[in-house]
Write an enzyme that holds these catalytic residues in place. Structure first.
Site, PDB file in Angstrom:
ATOM      1  N   ASN A  66      45.948  41.835   9.570  1.00 39.25           N
ATOM      2  CA  ASN A  66      45.982  41.271   8.216  1.00 39.25           C
ATOM      3  C   ASN A  66      46.641  39.897   8.230  1.00 39.25           C
ATOM      4  O   ASN A  66      47.410  39.580   9.158  1.00 39.25           O
ATOM      5  CB  ASN A  66      46.790  42.200   7.304  1.00 39.25           C
ATOM      6  CG  ASN A  66      46.071  43.505   7.010  1.00 39.25           C
ATOM      7  OD1 ASN A  66      45.141  43.562   6.214  1.00 39.25           O
ATOM      8  ND2 ASN A  66      46.487  44.577   7.682  1.00 39.25           N
ATOM      9  N   CYS A  75      38.875  47.758   9.473  1.00 42.53           N
ATOM     10  CA  CYS A  75      38.537  46.862   8.350  1.00 42.53           C
ATOM     11  C   CYS A  75      37.018  46.924   8.207  1.00 42.53           C
ATOM     12  O   CYS A  75      36.296  46.488   9.105  1.00 42.53           O
ATOM     13  CB  CYS A  75      38.999  45.441   8.659  1.00 42.53           C
ATOM     14  SG  CYS A  75      38.479  44.233   7.415  1.00 42.53           S
ATOM     15  N   CYS A 211      36.771  45.139  -0.339  1.00 38.74           N
ATOM     16  CA  CYS A 211      37.460  45.956   0.660  1.00 38.74           C
ATOM     17  C   CYS A 211      36.479  47.032   1.118  1.00 38.74           C
ATOM     18  O   CYS A 211      36.105  47.905   0.324  1.00 38.74           O
ATOM     19  CB  CYS A 211      38.711  46.585   0.040  1.00 38.74           C
ATOM     20  SG  CYS A 211      39.664  47.566   1.214  1.00 38.74           S
TER      21      CYS A 211
HETATM   22  N1  API Z   1      44.200  45.742   4.497  1.00 39.43           N
HETATM   23  C1  API Z   1      43.751  46.929   5.227  1.00 39.43           C
HETATM   24  C2  API Z   1      42.834  46.554   6.400  1.00 39.43           C
HETATM   25  C3  API Z   1      41.589  45.825   5.930  1.00 39.43           C
HETATM   26  C4  API Z   1      40.817  46.643   4.956  1.00 39.43           C
HETATM   27  C5  API Z   1      39.708  45.901   4.227  1.00 39.43           C
HETATM   28  N2  API Z   1      39.732  44.468   4.346  1.00 39.43           N
HETATM   29  C6  API Z   1      38.353  46.456   4.598  1.00 39.43           C
HETATM   30  O1  API Z   1      37.351  45.725   4.490  1.00 39.43           O
HETATM   31  O2  API Z   1      38.290  47.653   4.950  1.00 39.43           O
HETATM   32  C7  API Z   1      44.972  47.656   5.760  1.00 39.43           C
HETATM   33  O3  API Z   1      45.660  47.116   6.609  1.00 39.43           O
HETATM   34  O4  API Z   1      45.209  48.771   5.321  1.00 39.43           O
END
Ligand code: API
Length: 286
Positions: A66, A75, A211
Site C-alpha cells: 500500500n 489486491c 477496491c
Molecule cells: N488496501 C488493501 C489491499 C488492496 C486492496 C484493494 N486495492 C483491491 O483492489 O483489492 C489492504 O491492504 O487491505
C-alpha cells in the site's frame, strides 16, 4: 539508467508497477512505496506492485505494498494490472498462474477484461451491529484476500452523501477488527440488482476510487443480505464495471471470480537522481 516503471489502474485504483524479477527492490519495498506513491513528489499511486519470479509452478509473483508502506496480502485491482503487465513483459500469453501472499491466483485475459480465480474467502462472520459516529451499522465481515467489512445502505443517495473517510477510518481502526484492521466498504443496491460501492482502504488510509477484493466482499455479502445470484455487478466510483462470480453451498462460497478492466497509463524510467534524493539508492549510484 533509471528504474523502469509502469503506471496502471483498475477502475481508478492506481499503481506503480515495477519488474522486480531480480528481487533487488523487495527489501526496500516499504520505502519505495511511500516515496513513489506520493502524488506530488513521486509518480503517485494507491500502491506499489513488484512483479517477481514465481515458484511452485507460478508464472510470476505479485508483491503488493500500500502507498503507506504497509504490505497487502492481495489486491484485486492491482492483480488485474499485474496480469496485464506480465503479458506485456512476455511472462505469459493470455492466461497464467500468479503467486500472491493470499495464495495462488489463476488469471485469464479476455479482450479488455481480466478474470481472476480468487483465493477461497475466509473468516466470514455474521453481521455485527456497531454504532459509528452515532449511526448504527450492520457490519458483514469476510476476508477475500485481505480483511473487509461490508455495510449496505438503503439508498444510493445516502451512500453518495456518506462521509466515507470519517466513518471508514473509525471502522478501519475499530477494536472489533484488531489487530489486522479492515477495509471498510459501503454499498447500495440498484433497481437492476447491481451495486454501487465506495471503500475506505486499509493501508491507503483514505477512500479509493475502487477496491477489487472489496467488490468481491460486496458481491458475496449481497448474496447473504439480499440473496443476490452470481454474477453480481459492481459500479465503483472510478468507473468501469466489476463482475463477481461464485458458487455457494452449505460449506460456504467457492469458485469465486473477479472480472474487470485494467489499463496501462504510461511507462518510463524513474530517474536515478530522484531515487538517490529519496534515499532509495546511494548518491554514487546515481
Ligand atoms: N488496501 C488493501 C489491499 C488492496 C486492496 C484493494 N486495492 C483491491 O483492489 O483489492 C489492504 O491492504 O487491505
Amino acid at each position: 539508467m533509471g528504474l523502469k516503471f509502469a503506471r496502471m489502474h483498475g477502475c481508478g485504483n492506481d499503481f506503480v508497477v515495477i519488474d522486480d524479477r531480480t528481487g533487488a527492490w523487495h527489501a526496500r519495498r516499504e520505502a519505495l512505496a511511500r516515496e513513489i506513491c506520493d502524488r506530488r513528489r513521486g509518480l503517485g499511486g494507491d500502491g506499489l506492485i513488484l512483479i517477481q519470479p514465481g515458484r511452485d509452478g507460478a508464472d510470476f509473483r505479485m508483491t503488493y505494498v500500500n502507498r503507506t508502506g504497509m504490505d497487502g496480502e492481495m489486491c484485486g485491482n492491482g492483480a488485474r494490472c499485474t496480469v496485464l503487465r506480465a503479458a506485456q513483459l512476455g511472462l505469459i500469453r493470455s492466461a497464467g498462474l500468479m503467486a500472491t501472499d493470499a495464495g495462488p491466483i489463476r488469471a485469464a485475459i479476455d479482450g479488455s477484461a481480466i478474470t481472476l480465480q480468487m483465493t477461497p474467502p475466509m473468516d466470514e462472520r455474521p453481521p455485527l451491529r456497531l454504532d459509528i459516529a452515532g449511526q448504527p451499522f450492520d457490519c458483514y465481515t469476510i476476508d477475500t484476500g485481505v480483511p473487509h467489512v461490508v455495510i449496505f445502505l438503503d439508498e444510493e443517495a445516502a451512500l453518495e452523501a456518506l462521509d466515507v473517510d470519517g466513518v471508514g477510518r473509525i471502522l478501519r481502526h475499530h477494536a472489533a477488527f484488531a489487530p489486522r484492521g479492515v477495509n471498510a466498504n459501503f454499498a447500495a443496491r440498484r433497481g437492476d440488482g447491481s451495486f454501487r460501492m465506495r471503500t475506505y482502504e486499509r493501508g491507503v488510509e483514505m477512500e479509493t476510487l475502487a477496491c477489487g477484493t472489496g467488490a468481491v466482499a460486496v458481491g458475496l455479502m449481497a448474496h447473504r443480505r439480499f440473496g443476490s445470484d452470481a454474477p453480481v455487478l459492481i459500479h465503483p466510483t472510478g468507473g468501469g464495471l466489476l463482475r463477481i462470480g461464485f458458487r455457494v453451498s452449505a460449506e460456504g462460497f467457492s469458485d469465486v471470480t473477479l472480472a474487470g478492466p485494467a489499463e496501462l497509463i504510461a511507462e518510463g524510467d524513474i530517474a536515478d537522481g530522484w531515487l538517490a534524493n529519496h534515499g532509495l539508492i546511494s548518491a554514487s549510484a546515481s
